[in-house]
Design an enzyme around this catalytic site. Structure first.
Site, PDB file in Angstrom:
ATOM      1  N   SER A  78       0.744  -1.245   0.097  1.00  0.00           N
ATOM      2  CA  SER A  78      -0.044  -0.033   0.081  1.00  0.00           C
ATOM      3  C   SER A  78       0.835   1.072  -0.069  1.00  0.00           C
ATOM      4  CB  SER A  78      -0.927  -0.005   1.285  1.00  0.00           C
ATOM      5  OG  SER A  78      -2.159  -0.618   0.988  1.00  0.00           O
ATOM      6  N   THR A 182      -0.789   1.531   5.044  1.00  0.00           N
ATOM      7  CA  THR A 182      -0.135   2.939   4.893  1.00  0.00           C
ATOM      8  C   THR A 182       0.866   2.903   5.902  1.00  0.00           C
ATOM      9  OG1 THR A 182      -2.067   3.949   4.039  1.00  0.00           O
ATOM     10  CG2 THR A 182      -0.585   5.471   5.233  1.00  0.00           C
ATOM     11  N   THR A 200       1.268   6.835   1.122  1.00  0.00           N
ATOM     12  CA  THR A 200       0.676   5.530   0.788  1.00  0.00           C
ATOM     13  C   THR A 200       0.267   5.615  -0.839  1.00  0.00           C
ATOM     14  OG1 THR A 200      -1.621   4.335   1.287  1.00  0.00           O
ATOM     15  CG2 THR A 200      -1.786   6.537   0.997  1.00  0.00           C
ATOM     16  N   ARG A 210      -9.248   9.023  -7.094  1.00  0.00           N
ATOM     17  CA  ARG A 210      -9.613   9.248  -5.556  1.00  0.00           C
ATOM     18  C   ARG A 210      -8.374   9.619  -4.616  1.00  0.00           C
ATOM     19  NH1 ARG A 210      -7.685   6.401  -0.606  1.00  0.00           N
ATOM     20  NH2 ARG A 210      -9.380   6.356   0.715  1.00  0.00           N
ATOM     21  N   THR A 233      -4.076   5.274   9.956  1.00  0.00           N
ATOM     22  CA  THR A 233      -4.267   4.487   8.684  1.00  0.00           C
ATOM     23  C   THR A 233      -5.609   3.702   8.762  1.00  0.00           C
ATOM     24  OG1 THR A 233      -3.018   2.374   7.901  1.00  0.00           O
ATOM     25  CG2 THR A 233      -3.451   2.294  10.544  1.00  0.00           C
ATOM     26  N   GLY A 234      -5.829   3.172   7.692  1.00  0.00           N
ATOM     27  CA  GLY A 234      -7.289   2.572   7.613  1.00  0.00           C
ATOM     28  C   GLY A 234      -7.996   3.530   6.549  1.00  0.00           C
TER      29      GLY A 234
HETATM   30  C1  SD4 Z   1      -6.351   5.658   2.365  1.00  0.00           C
HETATM   31  N1  SD4 Z   1      -5.749   5.646   4.490  1.00  0.00           N
HETATM   32  O1  SD4 Z   1      -6.175   5.974   1.135  1.00  0.00           O
HETATM   33  C2  SD4 Z   1      -5.201   5.318   3.334  1.00  0.00           C
HETATM   34  C3  SD4 Z   1      -5.309   3.764   3.223  1.00  0.00           C
HETATM   35  C4  SD4 Z   1      -4.618   3.337   4.279  1.00  0.00           C
HETATM   36  O2  SD4 Z   1      -3.606   1.514   5.550  1.00  0.00           O
HETATM   37  O3  SD4 Z   1      -4.496   3.779   5.380  1.00  0.00           O
HETATM   38  N2  SD4 Z   1      -4.248   1.829   4.210  1.00  0.00           N
HETATM   39  O4  SD4 Z   1      -7.611   5.932   2.547  1.00  0.00           O
END
Ligand code: SD4
Length: 322
Positions: A78, A182, A200, A210, A233-234
């Site tokens: 990622s 990320t 990321t 996006r 993260t997320g």
């Molecule tokens: C996102 N927050 O693009 C990032 C993805 C992520 O661990 O954190 N992945 O939404």
């Protein structure tokens, strides 16, 4: 030299004996320097950052160079090189950095540069702006001497082609999906100054164009040298809608510990989002006093902490198992 694998093995042993909330780093032991980062690949990145902090380097240099380890690693799917592409096969990168003076730099929807974090730092230091995106970010990166390269590896191309067969898109993946790696990093240096970084390739197979939370100052990253720093993260949409990292730093300013503030950040998402069970967000925070805290919606969020004596991988507490 310790290999990445040895790090992970060492870290796994640590996880068996330490869980967050009871570890030596919590509740402001005043240790510094200190560096923390998201997920298991944070271990190798922390080590790089530590080498800088140990020599008296700036937290800003540590967080920039630390996350470059993950950006360059094709196994980290990622982030940067080897990151999963969007649904059209383009690897698009989001990245930001913030220093102890409140300066910030950010790039979004940047393609074909291995180290977006370094471009974000140049935005911070070489322009009057905070954020540059897309073609403009490309032009700026080239003008600063960065070189374009293809970031799609054979492996990530194959996975994407496999995904195309069904093309079912759902960012709403449970915890521990490889979608979530990320890297966000926070550090305090010997002078007691804080900095943070986040980088990321975003959610795998996202819509073309996006942009997530990762380049948004206040969402995936916020640093206030008087108080502390937080990162995320997320699923970025949830982090953006609650301005998560800014919220966490403000709650720490009001007296919450790093972990309490991260938990409150998670609660804001859970309260507003009826589909929270299908959404993972993890927060990580560092108080100016060395207080380390983390909290996630689901189990599975891990973070790495390096204080010079140990580089540990820890399990964050989570809302689902409360
Ligand atoms: C996102 N927050 O693009 C990032 C993805 C992520 O661990 O954190 N992945 O939404």
């Amino acid at each position: 030299m310790t290999t990445r694998r040895q790090f992970l093995i060492g870290a796994a042993a640590s996880v068996a004996t330490l869980s967050s909330g009871s570890h030596a780093f919590s509740q402001g032991n005043g240790r510094r320097p200190l560096v923390i980062s998201t997920w298991s690949h944070g271990l190798a990145s922390n080590q790089k950052a530590w080498d800088i902090l140990e020599q008296g380097g700036r937290a800003l240099d540590a967080v920039e160079q630390g996350v470059q380890v993950a950006e360059a690693d094709p196994e980290v799917s990622s982030v940067g090189y080897g990151g999963r592409p969007d649904r059209e096969g383009h690897v698009t990168l989001d990245s930001c950095i913030m220093d102890e003076k409140g300066n910030a730099g950010s790039v979004a929807f940047l393609q074909n540069f291995k180290h977006p974090i370094a471009v974000a730092r140049k935005v911070m230091e070489e322009t009057p702006h905070v954020m540059i995106v897309g073609q403009g970010a490309r032009q700026f990166a080239l003008s600063q001497g960065f070189r374009e390269e293809d970031l799609l590896t054979e492996e990530s191309r194959k996975e994407w082609q496999h995904w195309l067969k069904t093309a079912e898109y759902s960012p709403w993946k449970p915890a521990n999906d490889p979608n979530h790696d990320t890297i966000s990093m926070l550090a305090v240096d010997q002078a007691g100054d804080l900095s943070g970084s986040c980088t990321t390739s975003g959610l795998a197979y996202k819509m073309h164009g996006r942009v997530g939370d990762s380049p948004i100052i206040g969402a995936a990253l916020f640093v206030d040298n008087d108080v502390g720093a937080a990162c995320a993260t997320g699923v970025g949409e949830e982090v953006m809608k609650t301005v998560g990292s800014f919220l966490i730093v403000e709650l720490m300013r009001q007296g919450m510990s790093a972990k309490e503030a991260c938990r409150e950040g998670v609660l804001r998402i859970v309260k507003k989002n009826p589909d929270w069970k299908n959404t993972q967000v993890g927060y990580l925070a560092l108080g100016r006093n060395g207080d380390v805290g983390a909290y996630a919606i689901h189990p599975g969020f891990q973070y790495a902490v390096h204080d010079g004596q140990q580089n540990l991988l820890l399990d964050a507490d989570n809302y689902l198992e409360e």
